[in-house]
Motif scaffolding. Sequence first.
Motif, PDB file in Angstrom:
ATOM      1  N   PRO A 141     -53.026  89.318 -48.890  1.00 52.91           N
ATOM      2  CA  PRO A 141     -54.183  88.430 -49.072  1.00 52.91           C
ATOM      3  C   PRO A 141     -53.777  87.089 -49.664  1.00 52.91           C
ATOM      4  N   GLY A 142     -54.614  86.095 -49.391  1.00 48.24           N
ATOM      5  CA  GLY A 142     -54.367  84.746 -49.913  1.00 48.24           C
ATOM      6  C   GLY A 142     -54.680  83.707 -48.871  1.00 48.24           C
ATOM      7  N   HIS A 143     -53.925  83.710 -47.781  1.00 50.45           N
ATOM      8  CA  HIS A 143     -54.259  82.821 -46.664  1.00 50.45           C
ATOM      9  C   HIS A 143     -55.646  83.180 -46.143  1.00 50.45           C
ATOM     10  N   GLU A 155     -57.184  81.625 -50.961  1.00 50.36           N
ATOM     11  CA  GLU A 155     -57.107  81.788 -52.418  1.00 50.36           C
ATOM     12  C   GLU A 155     -55.644  81.807 -52.835  1.00 50.36           C
ATOM     13  N   PHE A 156     -55.256  80.807 -53.639  1.00 49.48           N
ATOM     14  CA  PHE A 156     -53.850  80.604 -53.966  1.00 49.48           C
ATOM     15  C   PHE A 156     -53.301  81.654 -54.928  1.00 49.48           C
ATOM     16  N   HIS A 157     -54.108  82.124 -55.877  1.00 50.88           N
ATOM     17  CA  HIS A 157     -53.615  83.147 -56.807  1.00 50.88           C
ATOM     18  C   HIS A 157     -53.249  84.422 -56.055  1.00 50.88           C
ATOM     19  N   ALA A 158     -54.104  84.822 -55.125  1.00 49.54           N
ATOM     20  CA  ALA A 158     -53.827  86.018 -54.329  1.00 49.54           C
ATOM     21  C   ALA A 158     -52.589  85.813 -53.463  1.00 49.54           C
ATOM     22  N   GLU A 170     -46.451  78.428 -56.905  1.00 51.04           N
ATOM     23  CA  GLU A 170     -46.694  78.492 -58.347  1.00 51.04           C
ATOM     24  C   GLU A 170     -46.751  77.101 -58.962  1.00 51.04           C
ATOM     25  N   LYS A 171     -45.901  76.208 -58.487  1.00 52.21           N
ATOM     26  CA  LYS A 171     -45.897  74.837 -59.010  1.00 52.21           C
ATOM     27  C   LYS A 171     -47.160  74.085 -58.603  1.00 52.21           C
ATOM     28  N   ILE A 172     -47.655  74.358 -57.407  1.00 54.92           N
ATOM     29  CA  ILE A 172     -48.919  73.741 -56.994  1.00 54.92           C
ATOM     30  C   ILE A 172     -50.054  74.244 -57.871  1.00 54.92           C
TER      31      ILE A 172
END
Length: 238
Positions: A125-127, A161-164, A204-206
């Motif tokens: 998940p995420g994209h 969702e970037f965290h996922a 992570e840097k983003i």
Amino acid sequence: MKTVIQNEEYQVISIDEHTWRIEDKGVRFFLLEGTEKALLIDSGMQVHCAKEIAEGLTKLPLSLLITHGDRDHVGSNEEFPSFYMHPSEASNYYNTQKKTGRFIPVQEGEILDLGERPLEIIALPGHTPGSIAVLDKKNRTLISGDPIQDGNIFMFGVQREFHAYVHSLEKLDRYKEDFDLIYPSHGGFPVKPDLIPRLRESAEKILSGELEGEDFEMFGNHIKRYNVGVATFLCELE
């Protein structure tokens, strides 16, 4: 690799005797064959004859699995009576993309065996919420969909969702001894597993604000573009 079919709409390339990739103007999808069954992974974007293409390559009973429900991966879904999809992708597929059809749920860790060719489902998940990768255990390859590639990774709009996404890349550490190559849906082909930690570090840097993106417009959306060297992340405005 040998080109099997080439025309104005698509190109079919044989990866090995039982594996093919179909290049469809910016996206690719795959046909895998075991001793008993065949599986089409995604169904293209511009082409609307993916089933016909696959049945011209294999005589085995054919099923369809989608890595996620974005429109460039499901162009021929209506050709199939049903298809495999992670249940978390249903909202994107039916509500956001306005697609139809009956899906058969697949879950994390499930094995689809084509006959001496076990395929393990890995949730990424995420994209999108229900993005999955397929681990071709026998051939030591990971068919990754969109999350792992060296092209443009879309992380703007509903469902992203970037965290996922970062968590999904972290999870792949446990599989790093199981595959030698990655077959992505976009960008270069194939790519190597060392791309995963580099994508993770950049993501992570983003998230932390260490990287500064540039203002960009795509499909009428004002977004931030982050060229991190190994890929480009297309993200929501801050």
